[in-house]
Write a protein that holds these residues in place. Structure first.
Motif, PDB file in Angstrom:
ATOM      1  N   LEU A  33       0.840  -1.196   0.000  1.00 54.59           N
ATOM      2  CA  LEU A  33       0.000   0.000   0.000  1.00 54.59           C
ATOM      3  C   LEU A  33       0.874   1.245   0.000  1.00 54.59           C
ATOM      4  CD1 LEU A  33      -2.707  -0.998   2.624  1.00 54.59           C
ATOM      5  CD2 LEU A  33      -2.736  -1.349   0.160  1.00 54.59           C
ATOM      6  N   GLY A  34       2.046   1.127  -0.607  1.00 56.26           N
ATOM      7  CA  GLY A  34       2.947   2.270  -0.666  1.00 56.26           C
ATOM      8  C   GLY A  34       3.389   2.688   0.715  1.00 56.26           C
ATOM      9  N   LYS A  35       3.229   3.958   1.026  1.00 58.44           N
ATOM     10  CA  LYS A  35       3.756   4.466   2.293  1.00 58.44           C
ATOM     11  C   LYS A  35       3.029   3.895   3.504  1.00 58.44           C
ATOM     12  CE  LYS A  35       0.823   8.523   2.118  1.00 58.44           C
ATOM     13  NZ  LYS A  35       0.718   9.958   2.130  1.00 58.44           N
ATOM     14  N   TYR A  36       1.857   3.306   3.268  1.00 57.06           N
ATOM     15  CA  TYR A  36       1.133   2.754   4.409  1.00 57.06           C
ATOM     16  C   TYR A  36       1.655   1.390   4.838  1.00 57.06           C
ATOM     17  CZ  TYR A  36      -2.036   6.449   3.055  1.00 57.06           C
ATOM     18  OH  TYR A  36      -2.555   7.657   2.728  1.00 57.06           O
ATOM     19  N   GLY A  37       2.535   0.809   4.018  1.00 50.93           N
ATOM     20  CA  GLY A  37       3.094  -0.479   4.368  1.00 50.93           C
ATOM     21  C   GLY A  37       2.610  -1.582   3.458  1.00 50.93           C
ATOM     22  N   SER A  38       2.950  -2.816   3.809  1.00 55.29           N
ATOM     23  CA  SER A  38       2.532  -3.935   2.982  1.00 55.29           C
ATOM     24  C   SER A  38       2.188  -5.131   3.855  1.00 55.29           C
ATOM     25  CB  SER A  38       3.634  -4.298   1.989  1.00 55.29           C
ATOM     26  OG  SER A  38       4.812  -4.583   2.687  1.00 55.29           O
ATOM     27  N   PHE A  39       1.470  -6.072   3.276  1.00 56.56           N
ATOM     28  CA  PHE A  39       1.009  -7.231   4.043  1.00 56.56           C
ATOM     29  C   PHE A  39       0.776  -8.381   3.077  1.00 56.56           C
ATOM     30  CE2 PHE A  39      -3.350  -7.113   2.585  1.00 56.56           C
ATOM     31  CZ  PHE A  39      -3.461  -5.816   2.114  1.00 56.56           C
ATOM     32  N   PRO A  40       0.768  -9.619   3.580  1.00 56.44           N
ATOM     33  CA  PRO A  40       0.535 -10.764   2.697  1.00 56.44           C
ATOM     34  C   PRO A  40      -0.920 -10.805   2.221  1.00 56.44           C
ATOM     35  CG  PRO A  40       1.539 -11.446   4.781  1.00 56.44           C
ATOM     36  CD  PRO A  40       1.088 -10.035   4.954  1.00 56.44           C
ATOM     37  N   ALA A  41      -1.100 -11.063   0.926  1.00 55.91           N
ATOM     38  CA  ALA A  41      -2.444 -11.137   0.349  1.00 55.91           C
ATOM     39  C   ALA A  41      -3.286 -12.193   1.056  1.00 55.91           C
ATOM     40  CB  ALA A  41      -2.353 -11.452  -1.135  1.00 55.91           C
ATOM     41  N   TYR A  49     -15.679  -8.729   2.850  1.00 61.95           N
ATOM     42  CA  TYR A  49     -15.507  -7.379   2.319  1.00 61.95           C
ATOM     43  C   TYR A  49     -15.970  -6.352   3.353  1.00 61.95           C
ATOM     44  CZ  TYR A  49     -14.684  -9.066  -2.442  1.00 61.95           C
ATOM     45  OH  TYR A  49     -14.165  -9.653  -3.550  1.00 61.95           O
ATOM     46  N   HIS A  50     -15.558  -5.126   3.138  1.00 63.46           N
ATOM     47  CA  HIS A  50     -16.034  -3.951   3.876  1.00 63.46           C
ATOM     48  C   HIS A  50     -15.519  -3.810   5.302  1.00 63.46           C
ATOM     49  CE1 HIS A  50     -19.255  -4.154   0.724  1.00 63.46           C
ATOM     50  NE2 HIS A  50     -18.819  -2.931   0.582  1.00 63.46           N
ATOM     51  N   LEU A  51     -14.792  -4.821   5.812  1.00 64.23           N
ATOM     52  CA  LEU A  51     -14.194  -4.623   7.130  1.00 64.23           C
ATOM     53  C   LEU A  51     -13.080  -3.604   6.982  1.00 64.23           C
ATOM     54  CD1 LEU A  51     -13.797  -8.322   8.356  1.00 64.23           C
ATOM     55  CD2 LEU A  51     -15.580  -6.686   8.980  1.00 64.23           C
ATOM     56  N   THR A  52     -12.754  -2.943   8.075  1.00 71.84           N
ATOM     57  CA  THR A  52     -11.600  -2.050   8.052  1.00 71.84           C
ATOM     58  C   THR A  52     -10.439  -2.773   8.719  1.00 71.84           C
ATOM     59  OG1 THR A  52     -12.992  -0.102   8.110  1.00 71.84           O
ATOM     60  CG2 THR A  52     -10.706   0.184   8.786  1.00 71.84           C
ATOM     61  N   PHE A  53      -9.363  -2.943   7.963  1.00 71.82           N
ATOM     62  CA  PHE A  53      -8.176  -3.596   8.500  1.00 71.82           C
ATOM     63  C   PHE A  53      -7.149  -2.535   8.860  1.00 71.82           C
ATOM     64  CE2 PHE A  53      -9.837  -6.829   5.504  1.00 71.82           C
ATOM     65  CZ  PHE A  53      -9.985  -7.907   6.377  1.00 71.82           C
ATOM     66  N   GLU A  54      -6.339  -2.857   9.865  1.00 69.14           N
ATOM     67  CA  GLU A  54      -5.226  -1.977  10.191  1.00 69.14           C
ATOM     68  C   GLU A  54      -3.943  -2.787  10.145  1.00 69.14           C
ATOM     69  OE1 GLU A  54      -5.244   1.498  13.212  1.00 69.14           O
ATOM     70  OE2 GLU A  54      -4.491  -0.266  14.251  1.00 69.14           O
ATOM     71  N   LEU A  55      -2.955  -2.228   9.458  1.00 66.78           N
ATOM     72  CA  LEU A  55      -1.655  -2.886   9.393  1.00 66.78           C
ATOM     73  C   LEU A  55      -0.996  -2.767  10.758  1.00 66.78           C
ATOM     74  CD1 LEU A  55      -0.700  -1.355   6.036  1.00 66.78           C
ATOM     75  CD2 LEU A  55      -0.323  -3.765   6.520  1.00 66.78           C
ATOM     76  N   GLN A  56      -0.504  -3.872  11.238  1.00 70.62           N
ATOM     77  CA  GLN A  56       0.139  -3.822  12.543  1.00 70.62           C
ATOM     78  C   GLN A  56       1.640  -3.903  12.382  1.00 70.62           C
ATOM     79  OE1 GLN A  56      -2.365  -6.987  14.414  1.00 70.62           O
ATOM     80  NE2 GLN A  56      -2.716  -5.307  15.832  1.00 70.62           N
ATOM     81  N   ASP A  57       2.322  -3.562  13.427  1.00 72.34           N
ATOM     82  CA  ASP A  57       3.777  -3.670  13.364  1.00 72.34           C
ATOM     83  C   ASP A  57       4.178  -5.127  13.302  1.00 72.34           C
ATOM     84  OD1 ASP A  57       4.230  -0.977  13.351  1.00 72.34           O
ATOM     85  OD2 ASP A  57       4.019  -0.853  15.537  1.00 72.34           O
ATOM     86  N   LYS A  58       5.273  -5.363  12.630  1.00 74.76           N
ATOM     87  CA  LYS A  58       5.752  -6.741  12.496  1.00 74.76           C
ATOM     88  C   LYS A  58       6.065  -7.302  13.873  1.00 74.76           C
ATOM     89  CE  LYS A  58       7.715  -6.210   7.937  1.00 74.76           C
ATOM     90  NZ  LYS A  58       8.486  -5.123   7.370  1.00 74.76           N
ATOM     91  N   LEU A  59       5.697  -8.548  14.064  1.00 70.83           N
ATOM     92  CA  LEU A  59       6.084  -9.213  15.304  1.00 70.83           C
ATOM     93  C   LEU A  59       7.575  -9.516  15.210  1.00 70.83           C
ATOM     94  CD1 LEU A  59       3.070 -11.669  15.692  1.00 70.83           C
ATOM     95  CD2 LEU A  59       3.480  -9.516  16.909  1.00 70.83           C
ATOM     96  N   PRO A  60       8.234  -9.601  16.360  1.00 71.79           N
ATOM     97  CA  PRO A  60       9.693  -9.787  16.347  1.00 71.79           C
ATOM     98  C   PRO A  60      10.131 -11.000  15.517  1.00 71.79           C
ATOM     99  CG  PRO A  60       8.838  -9.711  18.597  1.00 71.79           C
ATOM    100  CD  PRO A  60       7.684  -9.477  17.708  1.00 71.79           C
ATOM    101  N   ASN A  61       9.336 -12.075  15.559  1.00 68.86           N
ATOM    102  CA  ASN A  61       9.764 -13.286  14.864  1.00 68.86           C
ATOM    103  C   ASN A  61       9.151 -13.420  13.471  1.00 68.86           C
ATOM    104  OD1 ASN A  61       7.259 -13.511  15.955  1.00 68.86           O
ATOM    105  ND2 ASN A  61       7.429 -15.704  16.401  1.00 68.86           N
ATOM    106  N   GLU A  62       8.496 -12.380  12.967  1.00 69.29           N
ATOM    107  CA  GLU A  62       7.870 -12.479  11.662  1.00 69.29           C
ATOM    108  C   GLU A  62       8.379 -11.370  10.748  1.00 69.29           C
ATOM    109  OE1 GLU A  62       3.625 -14.711  12.415  1.00 69.29           O
ATOM    110  OE2 GLU A  62       3.655 -12.522  12.446  1.00 69.29           O
ATOM    111  N   PHE A  64       6.523 -10.069   8.257  1.00 71.02           N
ATOM    112  CA  PHE A  64       5.423  -9.376   7.573  1.00 71.02           C
ATOM    113  C   PHE A  64       4.485  -8.768   8.607  1.00 71.02           C
ATOM    114  CE2 PHE A  64       4.339 -13.861   8.040  1.00 71.02           C
ATOM    115  CZ  PHE A  64       3.105 -13.806   8.658  1.00 71.02           C
ATOM    116  N   SER A  65       3.687  -7.813   8.147  1.00 68.04           N
ATOM    117  CA  SER A  65       2.725  -7.169   9.037  1.00 68.04           C
ATOM    118  C   SER A  65       1.451  -7.982   9.080  1.00 68.04           C
ATOM    119  CB  SER A  65       2.371  -5.776   8.513  1.00 68.04           C
ATOM    120  OG  SER A  65       3.476  -4.940   8.597  1.00 68.04           O
TER     121      SER A  65
END
Ligand SMILES: C[S@@+](CC[C@H](N)C(=O)[O-])C[C@H]1O[C@@H](n2cnc3c(N)ncnc32)[C@H](O)[C@@H]1O
Lengths: 625, 516
Positions: A33-41, A49-62, A64-65
């Motif tokens: 999502l560009g500057k908003y970050g990225s996440f696995p599809a 559909y229609h839920l609002t998702f929020e990208l979270q910070d990567k967990l220490p052992n992962e 991806f967000s």
């Protein structure tokens, strides 16, 4: 359809900035999502559909967000706070040298784990306290977009205003900071249906491509065109023509073609066709498939996984629509097989006998027939719904049996069109057997193509269409000249145009004055014409169209004005998209009575005329008496 | 005379020709539409020897002349004998284009049944065409019905409902909840949108669940649904939805879309939840969470539109929606304008027909005329006076009027010259469009919103198990510059490697995945 996000579905991602991204959700990819970050599809596949998702910070052992579903209590926390305190502070405007660069009017609020707002602040407060309490390093950190640290600093600042931090041990984990648009790493996934796609195409992509057709216009054209599901498919029997039989073995064109067929002129790259197909129930794959996959998804992955182990490829399929057998799509498919993809389970071959070359795959009702001016119909936007008109070897799709296209030349001068007039190849069974498979394939393909073109052209020319719907750059008068004879009596006509002028010129062809003159019996050129000849009136300068063939002509325009609805701040939006408003011409195909027909109520007209000398004397009203 | 179950509604498939006992819309003039249930003549009816007759100011139209004709037909008026009838029912003959013969909507159903069955078979008089007068007969559509239906309430018109149905995704197969039914305008438009066949052997089909608490309106609507062959695809329930909610026979309609045209949508909204709402107004309700049934489709996002004329209603509705978890709340107001097209005929050299403004078309024409007048005036009036140099001022002031007289005379001659020219009157002048004299500047505010389906932790766990992360191969969506460059490079290489056929195959495979 659209119950959950399916693998490889086209979707619209709505970003905090208000921007929409339309992408195809390929499994096992990373969505950026560009500057908003990225996440696995895979984190959104199978989700609603229609839920609002929020990208979270990567967990220490992962690496991806992960995503978090944001509850609506949090989405609306600020509004709820405003509702609670009607004297809400007006946000600061125009404050200079901000420490944190935020747009005017943005606010932050701190919410506890129950969704209650414990602190709210606008930029001024943050700036001030930041200057007092933060080190330069912290400020730098604060300026960094999307960083959790920045978030923490703001939260800390806000909390320091509440005195809560002194009482409780400083535990940010208990609180959430809500930031406005620019900073929040939230997004929503919307299905690509006609409404959402058209809006995106209009507002963010290329309005030109769809002739600036707004939602209001799509709705009007669909309703006034009376476009709707017209009944279960009616298929013609397979004539089972032998290979040495040519034209003579074609199915005869039905004497009275069925209703439920719409004639379309579409210069919106297929948006109009998509909108009509959606209304007719032939845009999306069968509902049952969806329900089935929905069920499997709901339980566990196993049954689907099993199906995955036997992926069926189109080469096994005996579908009429699949002309060439697919021998070598494997590399792609094998890769994809690693992905649990519900969509592939739909590829089971139906063990039907292969239809003969002259079999007609098209339904006889609930169809869309597109007339186009170029040699190929441009319906490229249908790709977003998995339909590619240029693909010779198409996987199953409802449009395959419900969408037909032909050129104006094929309609009006079929003898000049080689694909219509060149007879199909024939061969005896022995000759055929002696050929290489590729030559045989070619032979069959030519025969199938011929039979289909013949069918499309001949049934279109036979007319009896239930409606005409247009969104075209061509002159509507010329369109009607050639399509009016093809419409059944009472068939609605709905023509969209971004500008009013072409439609005004069209309506003028049916003006009362013209109609009256036509019916007066003083038109020498039509004196001896039969009813059939009048129906096919070729037009001249004085009468571009037979003015009695359309009834109830009308032109309208619609505009939806959007409002902001917030406590104490409800008003229409300050700016909206400009450009062409869009207009719709409507009317009905009439069947004029034979011979001279005089209108009654002349007295009435005269009365109207004398009454309205001041304001209406300068114009002759166009329309129906 | 309810349409039999096996008959498809004339709104959905009118067939090629008009049919007996089925709805037809008579178009008397552009905006004057009259719904009629055509009856087979079976003897004298209402004093007419021709059977049932529709009387309008455009003439009289016996049903017999309108039966079995192709839709869209122009129907000539007939000469009917109003002799005995005129005497019998004089007081009812009004100038109004007969809301008479309106059929079931205006009459007692028994009356119609009697007319159709006609046990007393009397010879029906053959209708005789009148010398003038005609109408057109059109197949019923929601658009025509909306403008011709018997109004019992405010109704939702085409500009609003076309937009609403588009935005709430009412499509073939959708289940739609509507309250209140009112006059049924929206009902007709929405059933066309969701129709995908009549339900047979329990197969779920698109359907409208409609609610109305006003008893008379409920009964009228019920009758209309039957008359229009919509039974089975419109289900009307007599209920106050604020208190009673939206379940039908205790079962959930499983609605995909909702339309509320009620005074207080917020009173109905709590019922349209996924779970028993905590904020439900009747907290005393003993129904437990477990026993509560949602009227919504549990598998899908549900779209809603509420329709309210006042801004205060909007504020309350939106506030309630937010608290009940609706998202993408969007409020709009649709304004529609009809445009009239006409020819603005201005000019000195145009015929002096009605509708022509015989004033100069442009400055050149004005100058030409003034110069003409000037020269004529000199020619005519100047000569006798030429010798007499001391004209007094009074005469001077009189001159303009006199001059114009010359001008007027001249114009008539001019116009006569032109009338033989090639431009027919309907092509003269400039083509213009203008708005209607009166516009509907406000209908109602439309509030749209979406309620996502419920998503539990178990659901999430199941989805996560099915689509595990960690095998990501490439980046899609917004990619930074470097990644995009790399991608383009790879694409180019592929194009060079593969031939066209391979590319086509790749595309097909992709399509297969999408369409699956
Ligand atoms: C403006 S009308 C609806 C018009 C309709 N949408 C149409 O297009 O014809 C509103 C209707 O809602 C009904 N109504 C009002 N409150 C209701 C309630 N609580 N339950 C059911 N119906 C209600 C009224 O009786 C009225 O007929």
């Amino acid at each position: 359809m659209h119950s959950t996000i399916r693998p490889n579905a086209w979707v619209a991602l709505k970003l905090p900035s208000g921007i929409t991204k339309v992408i195809q959700i390929t499994p096992n990819t990373t969505i950026s999502l560009g500057k908003y970050g990225s996440f696995p599809a895979n984190l959104i596949i199978g989700r609603p559909y229609h839920l609002t998702f929020e990208l979270q910070d990567k967990l220490p052992n992962e690496n991806f967000s992960r995503l978090r579903v944001v509850p609506t209590s949090e989405l609306y926390a600020e509004v709820f706070a405003d509702e609670a305190s009607p004297s809400c502070s007006t946000p600061a405007v125009g404050a200079s040298d901000s420490i944190i660069s935020i747009a005017d009017g943005e606010e932050f609020s701190l919410v506890d784990d129950k969704g209650n707002v414990v602190a709210r602040s606008n930029r001024e407060v943050i700036d001030d306290s930041a200057r007092q309490t933060l080190t330069q390093d912290e400020i730098e950190e604060l300026k960094r977009d999307g960083s959790n640290a920045g978030k923490d600093v703001i939260a800390k600042l806000l909390l320091s205003h509440t005195a809560l931090d002194q009482k409780t041990s400083f535990s940010l984990a208990k609180y959430k900071l809500l930031k406005t648009k620019k900073y929040i790493r939230r997004f929503q996934v919307l299905p690509i249906d006609v409404a959402s796609f058209a809006q995106w195409q209009l507002e963010e992509r290329d309005a030109n491509k769809i002739l600036d057709m707004r939602a209001e216009m799509i709705g009007l054209v669909g309703c006034w065109g009376n476009v709707h599901f017209a009944g279960e498919d009616v298929l013609l029997r397979d004539p089972n023509a032998a290979m040495d039989q040519g034209e003579e073995a074609l199915l005869p064109v039905p004497q009275e073609p069925l209703r439920g067929r719409w004639l379309v002129v579409d210069d919106t790259c297929g948006l109009l066709v998509a909108a009509m197909a959606e209304r007719m129930g032939v845009l999306y794959p069968e509902e049952s498939e969806d329900a089935a996959s929905g069920k499997t998804e709901g339980q566990n992955g196993e049954s689907v996984d099993q199906a995955q182990q036997h992926p069926h490829r189109p080469k096994d399929s005996g579908e009429v629509a699949n002309e060439v057998s697919k021998d070598n799509g494997d590399t792609e498919m094998v890769e994809a097989d690693a992905v649990p993809s519900a969509s592939k389970t739909d590829w089971k071959p139906k063990q039907k006998p292969r239809p003969s070359d002259f079999a007609i795959p098209y339904s006889q009702t609930n169809t869309i027939t597109v007339l186009h001016g170029a040699s190929q119909a441009n319906l490229s936007l249908l790709n977003y719904w998995g339909f590619d008109i240029t693909s010779p070897n198409h996987p199953p799709h409802p449009l395959l049996n419900h969408l037909m296209t032909l050129t104006w030349l094929q309609l009006l001068k079929p003898e000049l069109d080689s694909s219509y007039s060149t007879p199909p190849p024939t061969a005896s069974a022995e000759t055929l057997a002696s050929w290489k498979p590729s030559r045989r394939g070619n032979f069959h393909r030519k025969r199938r193509r011929f039979a289909r073109i013949r069918h499309i052209v001949d049934t279109t020319r036979a007319g009896n269409f239930s409606g005409l719907v247009c969104a075209s750059t061509m002159d509507p008068i010329s369109i009607l000249k050639h399509t009016l004879p093809l419409l059944a009596g009472g068939a609605p006509i709905a023509i969209y145009s971004p500008t009013v002028e072409p439609l005004a010129a069209l309506a003028d062809c049916f003006s009362v004055a013209r109609r009256t003159a036509w019916l007066s019996g003083d038109v020498p050129e039509i004196a001896d014409l039969s009813v059939e000849e009048l129906e096919r009136w070729p037009g001249n300068e004085r009468f571009p169209l037979n003015p009695t063939l359309v009834q109830g002509t009308s032109i309208q325009t619609s505009r939806a004005r959007h409002w902001q609805v917030l406590p104490g701040r409800t008003h229409p939006l300050m700016t909206e998209r400009g450009g062409p408003d869009g207009f719709v011409f409507t009317g009905w195909r009439a069947k004029p009575a034979e011979g001279k027909v005089a209108a009654k109520g002349k007295f009435k007209r005269r009365k109207v005329g004398s009454e309205g000398t001041e304001n209406s004397s300068m114009r002759a009203e166009v329309g129906v008496e | 005379m309810a349409a039999t179950k096996d008959k498809i509604s004339p709104f959905l498939d009118p067939g090629p020709c008009t049919k007996p006992n089925s709805l037809a819309i008579l178009q008397l003039s552009r905006d004057n539409l009259l719904p009629v249930y055509l009856q087979v003549p079976s003897g004298e009816h209402d004093g007419y020897a021709e059977g049932a007759v529709v009387n309008t100011r455009f003439g009289s139209f016996p049903h017999s002349t309108m039966l079995g004709v192709p839709w869209g037909s122009q129907i000539r008026a007939s000469k009917v004998d109003t002799g005995s009838r005129g005497r019998k029912r004089k007081r009812e003959m009004t100038d109004d284009p007969g809301r008479e013969g309106t059929g079931a909507s205006g009459r007692e159903p028994e009356d119609l049944a009697g007319a159709a069955n006609g046990d007393s078979v009397v010879a029906v008089k053959q209708a005789v065409a009148d010398s003038s007068g005609f109408i057109h007969i059109l197949p019923p559509t929601p658009e025509l019905w909306t403008t011709s239906l018997p109004h019992r309430t405010q109704v939702v018109y085409t500009p609003d409902y076309s937009y609403i149905l588009h935005r709430i995704r009412a499509r073939p197969g959708s289940v739609l909840i509507e309250a209140g039914a009112g006059s049924g305008s929206f009902t007709h438009a929405s059933v066309r949108a969701v129709y995908n066949g009549y339900p047979t052997d329990g197969q779920p089909k698109g359907k409208v669940f409609s609610f109305e608490f006003h008893e008379q309106r409920y009964h009228k609507m019920k009758q209309e649904i039957a008359d229009h062959g919509l039974e089975g695809i419109v289900q009307l329930t007599h209920r106050d939805v604020y208190n009673g909610g939206f379940l039908v026979d205790g079962k959930s309609p499983e609605a995909d879309a909702v339309f509320l045209d009620l005074p207080a949508p917020w009173e109905a909204l709590p019922h349209l939840s996924r779970r028993k709402p905590q904020t439900s107004r009747d907290t005393s309700d003993p129904t437990t969470e477990a026993g509560w049934v949602s009227p919504l489709n549990p598998q899908k996002s549900v779209y809603i539109c509420t329709f309210s004329p006042c801004i205060e209603q909007v504020t309350r509705t939106v506030s309630a929606m937010r608290r009940l978890g609706w998202v993408d709340i969007d409020m709009v107001e649709v304004s529609n304008r009809k445009l009239h097209v006409s020819r603005e005929r201005i000019g000195l050299n145009l015929s002096s027909d009605r509708g022509v403004n015989n004033s100069p078309r442009d400055v050149e024409e004005a100058i030409a005329r003034l110069a003409e007048i000037e020269s004529r005036f000199r020619e005519h009036a100047g000569q006798p006076r030429r010798a007499d140099d001391n004209r007094d001022s009074e005469e001077e002031e009189d001159q303009p009027a006199k001059k114009d007289d010359f001008g007027a005379k001249r114009d008539v001659n001019f116009a006569e010259d032109q009338s033989s020219s090639s431009t027919p009157p309907w092509m003269e002048g400039r083509l213009i469009t203008r708005g209607e004299p009166e516009i509907k500047s406000h209908t109602s505010y439309l509030v749209f919103a979406v309620l996502p389906r419920e998503w539990t932790e178990e659901d999430e766990a199941a989805a996560a198990a099915m689509y595990p992360c960690g095998m990501e191969q490439k980046v899609i969506g917004t990619v930074d510059k470097a990644a995009r460059k790399q991608e383009r490079r790879e694409q180019l290489q592929q194009v060079q490697k593969g031939n066209r056929k391979a590319r086509r195959k790749e595309r097909d495979a992709k399509l297969a995945e999408v369409s699956g």
